[in-house]
Design a protein around this motif. Sequence first.
Motif, PDB file in Angstrom:
ATOM      1  N   UNK A 184     -14.522 -32.263 -12.192  1.00  0.00           N
ATOM      2  CA  UNK A 184     -13.684 -33.389 -12.595  1.00  0.00           C
ATOM      3  C   UNK A 184     -12.605 -33.611 -11.556  1.00  0.00           C
ATOM      4  N   UNK A 185     -12.216 -34.871 -11.387  1.00  0.00           N
ATOM      5  CA  UNK A 185     -11.039 -35.219 -10.572  1.00  0.00           C
ATOM      6  C   UNK A 185     -10.374 -36.357 -11.323  1.00  0.00           C
ATOM      7  N   UNK A 186      -9.418 -36.002 -12.161  1.00  0.00           N
ATOM      8  CA  UNK A 186      -8.899 -36.906 -13.185  1.00  0.00           C
ATOM      9  C   UNK A 186      -7.420 -37.204 -12.960  1.00  0.00           C
ATOM     10  N   UNK A 187      -7.092 -38.481 -12.810  1.00  0.00           N
ATOM     11  CA  UNK A 187      -5.687 -38.888 -12.663  1.00  0.00           C
ATOM     12  C   UNK A 187      -4.944 -38.584 -13.965  1.00  0.00           C
ATOM     13  N   UNK A 188      -3.761 -37.984 -13.848  1.00  0.00           N
ATOM     14  CA  UNK A 188      -2.999 -37.545 -15.019  1.00  0.00           C
ATOM     15  C   UNK A 188      -1.966 -38.593 -15.450  1.00  0.00           C
ATOM     16  N   UNK A 189      -1.643 -38.637 -16.735  1.00  0.00           N
ATOM     17  CA  UNK A 189      -0.635 -39.594 -17.217  1.00  0.00           C
ATOM     18  C   UNK A 189       0.788 -39.089 -16.967  1.00  0.00           C
ATOM     19  N   UNK A 190       1.175 -39.022 -15.694  1.00  0.00           N
ATOM     20  CA  UNK A 190       2.523 -38.555 -15.330  1.00  0.00           C
ATOM     21  C   UNK A 190       3.258 -39.670 -14.596  1.00  0.00           C
ATOM     22  N   UNK A 191       4.578 -39.524 -14.532  1.00  0.00           N
ATOM     23  CA  UNK A 191       5.401 -40.589 -13.960  1.00  0.00           C
ATOM     24  C   UNK A 191       5.481 -40.616 -12.460  1.00  0.00           C
ATOM     25  N   UNK A 192       5.022 -39.565 -11.785  1.00  0.00           N
ATOM     26  CA  UNK A 192       5.163 -39.546 -10.335  1.00  0.00           C
ATOM     27  C   UNK A 192       4.530 -38.329  -9.691  1.00  0.00           C
ATOM     28  N   UNK A 193       4.731 -38.236  -8.376  1.00  0.00           N
ATOM     29  CA  UNK A 193       4.100 -37.182  -7.571  1.00  0.00           C
ATOM     30  C   UNK A 193       5.018 -35.967  -7.466  1.00  0.00           C
ATOM     31  N   UNK A 194       5.048 -35.163  -8.522  1.00  0.00           N
ATOM     32  CA  UNK A 194       5.876 -33.957  -8.511  1.00  0.00           C
ATOM     33  C   UNK A 194       5.310 -32.950  -7.511  1.00  0.00           C
ATOM     34  N   UNK A 195       6.203 -32.135  -6.941  1.00  0.00           N
ATOM     35  CA  UNK A 195       5.829 -31.099  -5.979  1.00  0.00           C
ATOM     36  C   UNK A 195       5.093 -31.680  -4.766  1.00  0.00           C
ATOM     37  N   UNK A 196       5.620 -32.792  -4.274  1.00  0.00           N
ATOM     38  CA  UNK A 196       5.075 -33.419  -3.062  1.00  0.00           C
ATOM     39  C   UNK A 196       6.241 -33.918  -2.217  1.00  0.00           C
ATOM     40  N   UNK A 197       5.975 -34.345  -0.967  1.00  0.00           N
ATOM     41  CA  UNK A 197       7.057 -34.882  -0.122  1.00  0.00           C
ATOM     42  C   UNK A 197       7.746 -36.104  -0.729  1.00  0.00           C
ATOM     43  N   UNK A 198       7.096 -36.768  -1.685  1.00  0.00           N
ATOM     44  CA  UNK A 198       7.701 -37.946  -2.310  1.00  0.00           C
ATOM     45  C   UNK A 198       8.878 -37.583  -3.223  1.00  0.00           C
ATOM     46  N   UNK A 199       9.060 -36.298  -3.484  1.00  0.00           N
ATOM     47  CA  UNK A 199      10.203 -35.831  -4.284  1.00  0.00           C
ATOM     48  C   UNK A 199      11.418 -35.477  -3.422  1.00  0.00           C
ATOM     49  N   UNK A 200      11.365 -35.794  -2.136  1.00  0.00           N
ATOM     50  CA  UNK A 200      12.468 -35.451  -1.231  1.00  0.00           C
ATOM     51  C   UNK A 200      13.833 -35.986  -1.703  1.00  0.00           C
ATOM     52  N   UNK A 238      18.250 -19.356  -4.953  1.00  0.00           N
ATOM     53  CA  UNK A 238      18.735 -20.744  -4.822  1.00  0.00           C
ATOM     54  C   UNK A 238      17.873 -21.536  -3.843  1.00  0.00           C
ATOM     55  N   UNK A 239      17.639 -20.945  -2.694  1.00  0.00           N
ATOM     56  CA  UNK A 239      16.866 -21.616  -1.639  1.00  0.00           C
ATOM     57  C   UNK A 239      15.463 -21.967  -2.133  1.00  0.00           C
ATOM     58  N   UNK A 240      14.826 -21.031  -2.805  1.00  0.00           N
ATOM     59  CA  UNK A 240      13.473 -21.269  -3.318  1.00  0.00           C
ATOM     60  C   UNK A 240      13.444 -22.315  -4.423  1.00  0.00           C
ATOM     61  N   UNK A 241      14.500 -22.321  -5.242  1.00  0.00           N
ATOM     62  CA  UNK A 241      14.581 -23.283  -6.344  1.00  0.00           C
ATOM     63  C   UNK A 241      14.729 -24.707  -5.807  1.00  0.00           C
ATOM     64  N   UNK A 242      15.459 -24.856  -4.725  1.00  0.00           N
ATOM     65  CA  UNK A 242      15.619 -26.171  -4.086  1.00  0.00           C
ATOM     66  C   UNK A 242      14.296 -26.608  -3.454  1.00  0.00           C
ATOM     67  N   UNK A 243      13.644 -25.677  -2.750  1.00  0.00           N
ATOM     68  CA  UNK A 243      12.380 -25.995  -2.064  1.00  0.00           C
ATOM     69  C   UNK A 243      11.272 -26.363  -3.050  1.00  0.00           C
ATOM     70  N   UNK A 244      11.382 -25.853  -4.279  1.00  0.00           N
ATOM     71  CA  UNK A 244      10.312 -26.021  -5.267  1.00  0.00           C
ATOM     72  C   UNK A 244       9.951 -27.477  -5.548  1.00  0.00           C
ATOM     73  N   UNK A 245      10.924 -28.380  -5.477  1.00  0.00           N
ATOM     74  CA  UNK A 245      10.650 -29.776  -5.847  1.00  0.00           C
ATOM     75  C   UNK A 245       9.632 -30.460  -4.936  1.00  0.00           C
ATOM     76  N   UNK A 246       9.612 -30.079  -3.669  1.00  0.00           N
ATOM     77  CA  UNK A 246       8.670 -30.705  -2.731  1.00  0.00           C
ATOM     78  C   UNK A 246       7.547 -29.766  -2.313  1.00  0.00           C
ATOM     79  N   UNK A 247       7.563 -28.535  -2.813  1.00  0.00           N
ATOM     80  CA  UNK A 247       6.546 -27.539  -2.448  1.00  0.00           C
ATOM     81  C   UNK A 247       5.598 -27.305  -3.625  1.00  0.00           C
ATOM     82  N   UNK A 248       4.406 -26.766  -3.360  1.00  0.00           N
ATOM     83  CA  UNK A 248       3.470 -26.523  -4.456  1.00  0.00           C
ATOM     84  C   UNK A 248       3.884 -25.370  -5.364  1.00  0.00           C
ATOM     85  N   UNK A 249       3.435 -25.452  -6.621  1.00  0.00           N
ATOM     86  CA  UNK A 249       3.603 -24.366  -7.585  1.00  0.00           C
ATOM     87  C   UNK A 249       2.426 -23.409  -7.389  1.00  0.00           C
ATOM     88  N   UNK A 250       2.692 -22.249  -6.820  1.00  0.00           N
ATOM     89  CA  UNK A 250       1.622 -21.282  -6.536  1.00  0.00           C
ATOM     90  C   UNK A 250       1.516 -20.286  -7.694  1.00  0.00           C
TER      91      UNK A 250
END
Length: 294
Positions: A184-200, A238-250
């Motif tokens: 499956x490759x299914x678009x999700x009902x979310x408001x935006x591109x979380x954990x991507x560069x678009x969250x800068x 702190x540093x990791x928490x800030x980076x989290x918004x544009x980085x992947x959740x591993x």
Amino acid sequence: MNAYIFPGQGAQFVGMGLDLYEKYQVAQELFENANEILGFSITDIMFQGTPEDLKETKVTQPAIYLHSVIMSKVMGDQFRPDMVAGHSLGEFSALVANGTMNFDDGLTLVSKRALAMQKACEMNPSTMAAVLGLEDHIVEEICEETKGVVVAANYNCPGQLVISGDIAAIDLACEKLKEAGARRALVLPVGGAFHSPLMEPAREELAAAIENTTFGTPKCPIYQNVTTTAVTDPEEIKKNLIAQLTAPVKWTQSVKNMIIDGADTFIEVGPGKVLQGLVGKIDRDVKTMAVLLS
């Protein structure tokens, strides 16, 4: 060793937290305090709102945080973590539960995070998609070769990866992923591109708030989404928490590292059972459970 894990956005449900409010004095006090901090009655929405009301980012994120953190407070002496981790938003709940931040500061940051993310979503129309049945490296390769912004955002468990980016790029990537054999490759009902560069823009806004918040030394390590390894240094947290918004959740990698470091029981604190399911798919030999309150 006990690993306490805290869920992120998507775990919400109408009525969440009402049982805690009605049964425990400490829960009632913390919920009322939260209404004051937020400037609106989040308890009304959590306890008796509609699913649509609860889906608003400015409500969802604080609601899940409150359910998780208040549950950990209600546990009292039963809450004895050897390590903690949280999925995306859940990282804030984990940091309050392990003593890095206090309740009020955690809620204030979660609220600011939600509003900043909402604003970033409005600036750049974008989305996310769940990809099932492909190895991570294949998904990563297809993201790299797809025109536009599209990245791996959530490594949830083997064979389940969420991608994030602009709408056209996500649609194109989904087509390519299906051709490559995705179940499956299914678009999700979310408001935006979380954990991507678009969250800068949201990352920059949240960074200022985090830098101005007091972080103490935690009582046990947190395995953060960005690094996947045990962290106890407040400045690194702190540093990791800030980076989290544009980085992947591993998440897959974090759970594996917790197991390597001795975790054999994973206890989910908060609404739902999503994380228990993911941990079970990452390693069938570990025990997973929900919080059992007396």
